[in-house]
Scaffold this motif. Structure first.
Motif, PDB file in Angstrom:
ATOM      1  N   LEU A   1     -10.233  60.034  60.152  1.00  0.00           N
ATOM      2  CA  LEU A   1      -9.133  60.666  60.495  1.00  0.00           C
ATOM      3  C   LEU A   1      -8.273  61.052  58.996  1.00  0.00           C
ATOM      4  O   LEU A   1      -7.766  62.036  58.884  1.00  0.00           O
ATOM      5  N   MET A   2      -8.361  60.083  58.148  1.00  0.00           N
ATOM      6  CA  MET A   2      -7.890  60.244  56.909  1.00  0.00           C
ATOM      7  C   MET A   2      -8.428  61.292  56.244  1.00  0.00           C
ATOM      8  O   MET A   2      -7.880  61.899  55.216  1.00  0.00           O
ATOM      9  N   GLY A   3      -9.593  61.722  56.412  1.00  0.00           N
ATOM     10  CA  GLY A   3     -10.254  62.752  55.548  1.00  0.00           C
ATOM     11  C   GLY A   3     -10.147  64.097  56.015  1.00  0.00           C
ATOM     12  O   GLY A   3     -10.764  64.960  55.775  1.00  0.00           O
ATOM     13  N   ILE A   4      -9.422  64.366  57.377  1.00  0.00           N
ATOM     14  CA  ILE A   4      -9.304  65.382  57.979  1.00  0.00           C
ATOM     15  C   ILE A   4      -7.760  65.956  57.874  1.00  0.00           C
ATOM     16  O   ILE A   4      -6.702  65.536  57.882  1.00  0.00           O
TER      17      ILE A   4
ATOM     18  N   ILE B   1     -16.580  70.513  61.747  1.00  0.00           N
ATOM     19  CA  ILE B   1     -17.390  69.121  61.999  1.00  0.00           C
ATOM     20  C   ILE B   1     -18.436  68.858  61.004  1.00  0.00           C
ATOM     21  O   ILE B   1     -18.740  67.927  60.694  1.00  0.00           O
ATOM     22  N   GLN B   2     -19.326  69.885  60.946  1.00  0.00           N
ATOM     23  CA  GLN B   2     -20.414  69.993  60.042  1.00  0.00           C
ATOM     24  C   GLN B   2     -20.061  69.701  58.812  1.00  0.00           C
ATOM     25  O   GLN B   2     -20.969  68.780  57.731  1.00  0.00           O
ATOM     26  N   MET B   3     -18.898  69.976  58.259  1.00  0.00           N
ATOM     27  CA  MET B   3     -18.594  69.746  56.909  1.00  0.00           C
ATOM     28  C   MET B   3     -17.787  68.394  56.710  1.00  0.00           C
ATOM     29  O   MET B   3     -17.354  68.094  55.229  1.00  0.00           O
ATOM     30  N   LEU B   4     -17.563  67.829  57.658  1.00  0.00           N
ATOM     31  CA  LEU B   4     -16.704  66.160  57.548  1.00  0.00           C
ATOM     32  C   LEU B   4     -17.753  65.465  56.460  1.00  0.00           C
ATOM     33  O   LEU B   4     -18.803  65.376  56.704  1.00  0.00           O
ATOM     34  N   ASP B   5     -16.710  64.834  55.777  1.00  0.00           N
ATOM     35  CA  ASP B   5     -17.539  63.775  54.764  1.00  0.00           C
ATOM     36  C   ASP B   5     -17.533  62.432  55.526  1.00  0.00           C
ATOM     37  O   ASP B   5     -16.619  61.723  56.003  1.00  0.00           O
ATOM     38  N   THR B   6     -18.848  62.101  55.990  1.00  0.00           N
ATOM     39  CA  THR B   6     -19.035  60.910  56.642  1.00  0.00           C
ATOM     40  C   THR B   6     -19.711  59.940  55.724  1.00  0.00           C
ATOM     41  O   THR B   6     -20.341  58.721  56.549  1.00  0.00           O
ATOM     42  N   GLN B   7     -19.506  59.975  54.537  1.00  0.00           N
ATOM     43  CA  GLN B   7     -20.123  58.907  53.581  1.00  0.00           C
ATOM     44  C   GLN B   7     -19.630  57.642  53.732  1.00  0.00           C
ATOM     45  O   GLN B   7     -18.567  57.447  54.019  1.00  0.00           O
ATOM     46  N   GLY B   8     -20.604  56.670  54.056  1.00  0.00           N
ATOM     47  CA  GLY B   8     -20.025  55.453  54.223  1.00  0.00           C
ATOM     48  C   GLY B   8     -19.717  54.998  55.627  1.00  0.00           C
ATOM     49  O   GLY B   8     -19.240  53.952  55.925  1.00  0.00           O
ATOM     50  N   LEU B   9     -19.726  56.088  56.566  1.00  0.00           N
ATOM     51  CA  LEU B   9     -19.416  55.610  58.019  1.00  0.00           C
ATOM     52  C   LEU B   9     -20.587  55.248  58.726  1.00  0.00           C
ATOM     53  O   LEU B   9     -21.584  55.595  58.509  1.00  0.00           O
TER      54      LEU B   9
END
Length: 107
Positions: free
Chosen positions: A14-17, A99-107
């Motif tokens: 959420l903090m990245g959105i 959604i496809q561009m969300l940074d999910t690094q480390g999740l």
């Protein structure tokens, strides 16, 4: 996964959105609502899956979510105003792209 770790990951996502982005507006609506599965017989997870599997049904989905607890709140109404009812297909296409561009690094 334990609940605390899941919560940490949700917070990080959420903090990245950007709240002004389409996906941010949709999530803002989700946070403003309270889903009670009594009337709909659907859990919040069921409803989320339903929208992602059938994004073309956004307008119907919004109504079902708002009505799920039998109460209409100011927060829900303000959040729903940010979601266009006449361009739902384009809105959901943008949500899916974001959604496809969300940074999910480390999740």
């Amino acid at each position: 996964m334990d609940k605390q770790e899941l919560f940490i990951q949700i917070m990080a996502l959420l903090m990245g959105i950007n709240p002004k982005a389409k996906v941010g507006k949709l999530l803002n609506f989700c946070v403003a609502t309270h889903v009670a599965s009594e009337p709909t017989q659907k859990t919040p997870l069921d409803l989320a899956r339903e929208l992602m599997n059938h994004p073309e049904n956004l307008a119907t989905w919004l109504q079902e979510v708002v009505e799920s607890d039998g109460h209409y709140t100011i927060e829900e109404m303000l959040a729903i105003l940010d979601i266009p009812k006449d361009e739902t297909e384009a809105f959901m296409e943008q949500v899916m792209a974001e959604i496809q561009m969300l940074d999910t690094q480390g999740l």
